[in-house]
Structures are given as C-alpha cells and as structure tokens.
Design an enzyme around this catalytic site. Structure first.
Site, PDB file in Angstrom:
ATOM      1  N   CYS A  78       0.835  -1.198   0.000  1.00  9.50           N
ATOM      2  CA  CYS A  78       0.000   0.000   0.000  1.00  9.50           C
ATOM      3  C   CYS A  78       0.875   1.255   0.000  1.00  9.50           C
ATOM      4  O   CYS A  78       0.628   2.194  -0.756  1.00  9.50           O
ATOM      5  CB  CYS A  78      -0.925  -0.007   1.218  1.00  9.50           C
ATOM      6  SG  CYS A  78      -2.126   1.352   1.224  1.00  9.50           S
ATOM      7  N   CYS A  79       1.909   1.257   0.855  1.00 10.28           N
ATOM      8  CA  CYS A  79       2.826   2.403   0.886  1.00 10.28           C
ATOM      9  C   CYS A  79       3.515   2.592  -0.463  1.00 10.28           C
ATOM     10  O   CYS A  79       3.770   3.723  -0.888  1.00 10.28           O
ATOM     11  CB  CYS A  79       3.870   2.215   1.981  1.00 10.28           C
ATOM     12  SG  CYS A  79       3.233   2.370   3.676  1.00 10.28           S
ATOM     13  N   CYS A 133      -1.313   8.680   6.937  1.00 12.38           N
ATOM     14  CA  CYS A 133      -2.648   8.363   6.449  1.00 12.38           C
ATOM     15  C   CYS A 133      -3.573   8.080   7.641  1.00 12.38           C
ATOM     16  O   CYS A 133      -3.156   7.516   8.650  1.00 12.38           O
ATOM     17  CB  CYS A 133      -2.597   7.150   5.525  1.00 12.38           C
ATOM     18  SG  CYS A 133      -1.754   7.449   3.956  1.00 12.38           S
ATOM     19  N   CYS A 167      -3.861   4.584   9.254  1.00 10.91           N
ATOM     20  CA  CYS A 167      -2.604   4.034   9.756  1.00 10.91           C
ATOM     21  C   CYS A 167      -1.971   4.877  10.861  1.00 10.91           C
ATOM     22  O   CYS A 167      -0.806   4.667  11.212  1.00 10.91           O
ATOM     23  CB  CYS A 167      -1.604   3.882   8.609  1.00 10.91           C
ATOM     24  SG  CYS A 167      -2.175   2.791   7.292  1.00 10.91           S
ATOM     25  N   CYS A 196       7.834   3.374   6.085  1.00 11.67           N
ATOM     26  CA  CYS A 196       7.063   3.110   4.872  1.00 11.67           C
ATOM     27  C   CYS A 196       7.968   2.883   3.670  1.00 11.67           C
ATOM     28  O   CYS A 196       7.498   2.436   2.629  1.00 11.67           O
ATOM     29  CB  CYS A 196       6.104   4.258   4.588  1.00 11.67           C
ATOM     30  SG  CYS A 196       6.919   5.819   4.220  1.00 11.67           S
TER      31      CYS A 196
END
Length: 260
Positions: free
Chosen positions: A125-126, A208, A211, A236
């Site tokens: 995702c990162c 985010c 997170c 990340c």
C-alpha cells in the site's frame, strides 16, 4: 569504474562535505545552501517540522519546489492545511496522488484496507500511495529536502544533515536533523506558523488516517504510525530502502482482530 560509479562517488564526497558545512548554519542558511546545489525539492507531509521548513522557504523566497504526497487516505485536517499554508506563505504545493489503476490493483489483491493483515500488504500500500508518487515528485531533482529529525524515532537517531541517496541518485538534505521537538514547538509559537490541529490531540506524527493513532504518554513520537505492527523501526520506505524495511518487519498475529 563506470561513469555511474564515478558520479555516485562524487555525490558521496559532496554529501560528506555538506554535512559538515550545514552544521554551522541556521535553518535559512541550510535551505539556501541546498537550493544552490541544483534543482531542489522539499517533500512535506504537513507535520509540524515540515511546516517550519515550508514557512522558511516562503518567508525567504527560496527557489525550492514544495511537494506533498496526497495519498487519498489523509486526514481532512492535513488536506485543509495544504491550502492554508499556500495562502499564508505565497507558495504553491504540488500534489502527487497515486495512480487509480495502482490503487485498483492493490484493492483487488489485498482489499482496500488489507494493510492491516500483513506487513507485505502494508508495504504494498505504501508503495502504491507513497513511493511511486514520490518518484514522480523527485523526477529531475538534484536535491531532496526532508523534515527528518534525530528525535523522531530510534531508527532516525543518527540522521545526518546531508547524505547521498543511492536509490534515487541525489543528495538528501535534512535541515532540522539536530532540532528537538521543544525547539520546533518554540519556533512555531514564536513565528505563529500554522500547524495541523491533530498535533494538539496527541498526534505528533501524522500520516494516512487509517494508519495513524494518537500516542500514549511516554511513547516515542512515531509510535502511532502503523501501531499494529511489532517492529519498533517500522517505516514506509520513503527514508529507508523499501527492501530493508520489509525484511526488518515480522508477520502480525491476530491482525484480523484490528478494527477497520
């Protein structure tokens, strides 16, 4: 030795020289020196330290491009601060968002919130929402300016003022490396610099929304980032090689119990 090797060696030497030079300069001087090195890009997450840098760039009218990674999952407070900062300091903050097809492919493989279920999924995702947009933000840059500080976490305790980033083949400047959080807060108060209201609600480090959580008393500044993971040095991949941050992390037990 290839031409690339020679260029890398030269930038390593330059970074070492700059690290010593930057130590004796104030923030404006550090940023001005960074701007003299070539095409300089500052990437801001709109955190308190990044706001200090954005303010200095605007006040001193420095030729530094300001960019941010608009991941699609940021807090509303963070998004609102982008426009406020632009208006206050007469700067333009370039937004770099993830590609829709990358987001769709991630969701198809892991689920939209699959980052809770494994370290692999979180790094993926990162990669989609941060690393690929960062590559576009830094395209053509000679210098990357960041808000990294030694006091942010144990993994950042040795952050230099200047370093060579071999993955991106550029010089990375960390002008606030030696500033502690008290100095940051004092400067913000003295200069009336606008900051994210989430800081006052226990969020010293803001990423985010899904997170990031507020930290508890006594926890490190970045304890609220990816809080469900076990590794204390979790990152990340923006400021460490992505492969290194992946290998350092461990599978997460009982991740399915985490509230979405």
């Amino acid at each position: 030795m290839t031409l690339h090797d020679a260029a890398s060696r030269d930038r390593l030497i330059l970074a070492s020289t700059l690290d010593a030079q930057l130590q004796d300069l104030d923030l404006a001087g550090r940023l001005a020196l960074a701007a003299e090195l070539g095409n300089a890009v500052f990437t801001t997450s709109l955190g308190i330290e990044d706001q200090v840098i954005s303010a200095a760039i605007g006040i001193h009218r420095l030729p530094i491009e300001v960019s941010t990674l608009e991941t699609g999952r940021l807090f509303k407070e963070t998004l609102d601060l982008i426009g406020e900062t632009e208006g206050r300091y007469a700067i333009s903050i370039r937004r770099f968002a993830p590609e829709l097809e990358d987001v769709d492919a991630y969701a198809a493989k892991y689920g939209m919130n699959g980052f809770y279920d494994s370290v692999e999924a979180r790094h993926a995702c990162c990669h989609v929402r941060k690393l690929k947009p960062l590559a576009r933000a830094l395209a053509g840059a000679d210098v990357w300016i960041t808000g990294l500080r030694r006091g942010q976490s144990g993994s950042r305790a040795t952050t230099p003022f200047a370093e060579y980033d071999p993955e991106r083949n550029l010089i990375k400047i960390n002008p606030l490396a030696d500033w502690d959080i008290d100095a940051i807060r004092a400067h913000v108060a003295a200069e009336a610099i606008p900051v994210n209201p989430l800081h006052a609600r226990g969020y010293p480090s803001i990423g985010c929304e899904p997170c990031t959580r507020a930290i508890k008393p006594g926890e490190p500044e970045r304890a609220g980032r990816w809080w469900w993971e076990n590794d204390e040095k979790r990152e990340c991949g923006l400021h460490v090689p992505e492969s290194a941050s992946q290998s350092a992390s461990q599978p997460i037990p009982q991740a399915s119990q985490i509230a979405r």
